[in-house]
Structure formats: C-alpha cells, structure tokens
Design a protein around this motif. Sequence first.
Motif, PDB file in Angstrom:
ATOM      1  N   VAL A  98      64.646 -29.666  76.722  1.00 48.55           N
ATOM      2  CA  VAL A  98      65.812 -30.184  75.996  1.00 48.55           C
ATOM      3  C   VAL A  98      66.705 -29.013  75.617  1.00 48.55           C
ATOM      4  O   VAL A  98      66.236 -28.010  75.075  1.00 48.55           O
ATOM      5  N   ASP A  99      67.999 -29.142  75.903  1.00 47.70           N
ATOM      6  CA  ASP A  99      68.964 -28.090  75.575  1.00 47.70           C
ATOM      7  C   ASP A  99      68.978 -27.831  74.080  1.00 47.70           C
ATOM      8  O   ASP A  99      68.883 -28.766  73.272  1.00 47.70           O
ATOM      9  N   HIS A 100      69.130 -26.566  73.729  1.00 49.63           N
ATOM     10  CA  HIS A 100      69.274 -26.221  72.320  1.00 49.63           C
ATOM     11  C   HIS A 100      70.547 -26.886  71.804  1.00 49.63           C
ATOM     12  O   HIS A 100      71.568 -26.902  72.479  1.00 49.63           O
ATOM     13  N   GLY A 101      70.471 -27.468  70.652  1.00 50.80           N
ATOM     14  CA  GLY A 101      71.609 -28.162  70.080  1.00 50.80           C
ATOM     15  C   GLY A 101      71.620 -29.656  70.362  1.00 50.80           C
ATOM     16  O   GLY A 101      72.350 -30.393  69.738  1.00 50.80           O
ATOM     17  N   ALA A 126      63.309 -31.024  87.027  1.00 48.86           N
ATOM     18  CA  ALA A 126      64.214 -32.059  87.531  1.00 48.86           C
ATOM     19  C   ALA A 126      63.886 -33.417  86.910  1.00 48.86           C
ATOM     20  O   ALA A 126      64.785 -34.146  86.474  1.00 48.86           O
ATOM     21  N   VAL A 127      62.605 -33.756  86.855  1.00 45.17           N
ATOM     22  CA  VAL A 127      62.199 -35.036  86.260  1.00 45.17           C
ATOM     23  C   VAL A 127      62.529 -35.045  84.767  1.00 45.17           C
ATOM     24  O   VAL A 127      63.060 -36.028  84.248  1.00 45.17           O
ATOM     25  N   ALA A 128      62.237 -33.949  84.089  1.00 48.58           N
ATOM     26  CA  ALA A 128      62.533 -33.866  82.650  1.00 48.58           C
ATOM     27  C   ALA A 128      64.026 -34.045  82.397  1.00 48.58           C
ATOM     28  O   ALA A 128      64.427 -34.811  81.510  1.00 48.58           O
ATOM     29  N   GLN A 129      64.854 -33.347  83.158  1.00 48.39           N
ATOM     30  CA  GLN A 129      66.307 -33.447  82.956  1.00 48.39           C
ATOM     31  C   GLN A 129      66.806 -34.866  83.242  1.00 48.39           C
ATOM     32  O   GLN A 129      67.710 -35.360  82.575  1.00 48.39           O
ATOM     33  N   PHE A 130      66.205 -35.513  84.218  1.00 49.99           N
ATOM     34  CA  PHE A 130      66.599 -36.891  84.515  1.00 49.99           C
ATOM     35  C   PHE A 130      66.267 -37.800  83.335  1.00 49.99           C
ATOM     36  O   PHE A 130      67.092 -38.617  82.917  1.00 49.99           O
ATOM     37  N   ILE A 131      65.066 -37.668  82.788  1.00 51.21           N
ATOM     38  CA  ILE A 131      64.660 -38.491  81.648  1.00 51.21           C
ATOM     39  C   ILE A 131      65.530 -38.191  80.439  1.00 51.21           C
ATOM     40  O   ILE A 131      65.953 -39.113  79.718  1.00 51.21           O
ATOM     41  N   ALA A 173      62.898 -42.852  86.076  1.00 50.58           N
ATOM     42  CA  ALA A 173      62.666 -41.570  86.751  1.00 50.58           C
ATOM     43  C   ALA A 173      61.883 -41.761  88.047  1.00 50.58           C
ATOM     44  O   ALA A 173      62.242 -41.198  89.082  1.00 50.58           O
ATOM     45  N   VAL A 174      60.847 -42.563  88.001  1.00 50.44           N
ATOM     46  CA  VAL A 174      60.033 -42.788  89.201  1.00 50.44           C
ATOM     47  C   VAL A 174      60.878 -43.441  90.291  1.00 50.44           C
ATOM     48  O   VAL A 174      60.830 -43.035  91.459  1.00 50.44           O
ATOM     49  N   ALA A 175      61.674 -44.422  89.920  1.00 51.31           N
ATOM     50  CA  ALA A 175      62.522 -45.090  90.919  1.00 51.31           C
ATOM     51  C   ALA A 175      63.518 -44.114  91.531  1.00 51.31           C
ATOM     52  O   ALA A 175      63.733 -44.111  92.744  1.00 51.31           O
ATOM     53  N   ALA A 176      64.113 -43.281  90.713  1.00 49.49           N
ATOM     54  CA  ALA A 176      65.126 -42.351  91.216  1.00 49.49           C
ATOM     55  C   ALA A 176      64.536 -41.298  92.135  1.00 49.49           C
ATOM     56  O   ALA A 176      65.157 -40.924  93.133  1.00 49.49           O
ATOM     57  N   PHE A 177      63.341 -40.826  91.819  1.00 50.14           N
ATOM     58  CA  PHE A 177      62.754 -39.759  92.621  1.00 50.14           C
ATOM     59  C   PHE A 177      61.962 -40.268  93.810  1.00 50.14           C
ATOM     60  O   PHE A 177      61.729 -39.534  94.751  1.00 50.14           O
ATOM     61  N   ARG A 178      61.567 -41.516  93.784  1.00 48.18           N
ATOM     62  CA  ARG A 178      60.798 -42.086  94.896  1.00 48.18           C
ATOM     63  C   ARG A 178      61.663 -42.821  95.886  1.00 48.18           C
ATOM     64  O   ARG A 178      61.332 -42.900  97.050  1.00 48.18           O
ATOM     65  N   SER A 194      73.554 -42.922  86.130  1.00 47.53           N
ATOM     66  CA  SER A 194      72.821 -41.687  85.925  1.00 47.53           C
ATOM     67  C   SER A 194      73.436 -40.604  86.804  1.00 47.53           C
ATOM     68  O   SER A 194      73.118 -40.499  87.977  1.00 47.53           O
ATOM     69  N   PRO A 195      74.309 -39.780  86.253  1.00 45.76           N
ATOM     70  CA  PRO A 195      75.040 -38.820  87.062  1.00 45.76           C
ATOM     71  C   PRO A 195      74.179 -37.764  87.737  1.00 45.76           C
ATOM     72  O   PRO A 195      74.599 -37.152  88.687  1.00 45.76           O
ATOM     73  N   SER A 196      72.961 -37.559  87.291  1.00 40.39           N
ATOM     74  CA  SER A 196      72.151 -36.514  87.887  1.00 40.39           C
ATOM     75  C   SER A 196      71.113 -37.038  88.876  1.00 40.39           C
ATOM     76  O   SER A 196      70.292 -36.279  89.354  1.00 40.39           O
ATOM     77  N   ALA A 197      71.144 -38.295  89.204  1.00 41.44           N
ATOM     78  CA  ALA A 197      70.099 -38.886  90.036  1.00 41.44           C
ATOM     79  C   ALA A 197      69.974 -38.229  91.400  1.00 41.44           C
ATOM     80  O   ALA A 197      68.886 -37.892  91.826  1.00 41.44           O
TER      81      ALA A 197
END
Length: 97
Positions: free
Chosen positions: A7-10, A43-48, A67-72, A86-89
């Motif tokens: 998680v990004d600081h802030g 990548a999975v963490a950032q997607f979630i 996340a599972v659907a997007a990566f599978r 989801s802009p990062s999918a």
Amino acid sequence: MPITRYVDHGAIFTPQTLSKMSEAFTAAAETLEIGADEIKRQAVAQFIIGLAREDGELDAAALRDGAVAAFRDPAASLYQEATGSSPSAVEARGALD
C-alpha cells in the motif's frame, strides 16, 4: 499475508478494509499459485488495492474473485480495462505472464 507492504504511503484504508484486502491477497496468491514470485505478488496486491479504492464496500471474497478473474482470464481483464472498472487489469495480467 499482510498487503500493507504494498500500500502506498499516504493511502488511507480502515483497519477492516486492510484486513479484507490482506485476506483477499492471501487467497488470490494461493489460488493463482504464484508462490514467492515478488513481481507477481506485487501485481496481484496492486490490483486488489485498486479494486478496494474503487469500492471500499467489497468483501474479501469479491476482492479475491476480481483478482483471480483478472489474472486468469485475459478476456475478463480486457473487459475490465475497456469498461474502466479496473484501470490496471491489463497491466497486472501482463505481470503474471
């Protein structure tokens, strides 16, 4: 496994949301069998994290399933990208290849 290290600081999430995100991250990583591959884990963490930012009301199962659907499923990733849900999918999917 805690998602907080990704998680990004802030960034501000409630403790309950962080707990749901961590639960989803652990389950998605296990389901996708990504093991200790840090690039894939990130990548999975950032997607979630992105899903949680879009809709803080999602439960752990919904975050995991997204996340599972997007990566599978590349088609699901493209649909999410095209609809803006989801802009990062697509970027995230590429990290698992």
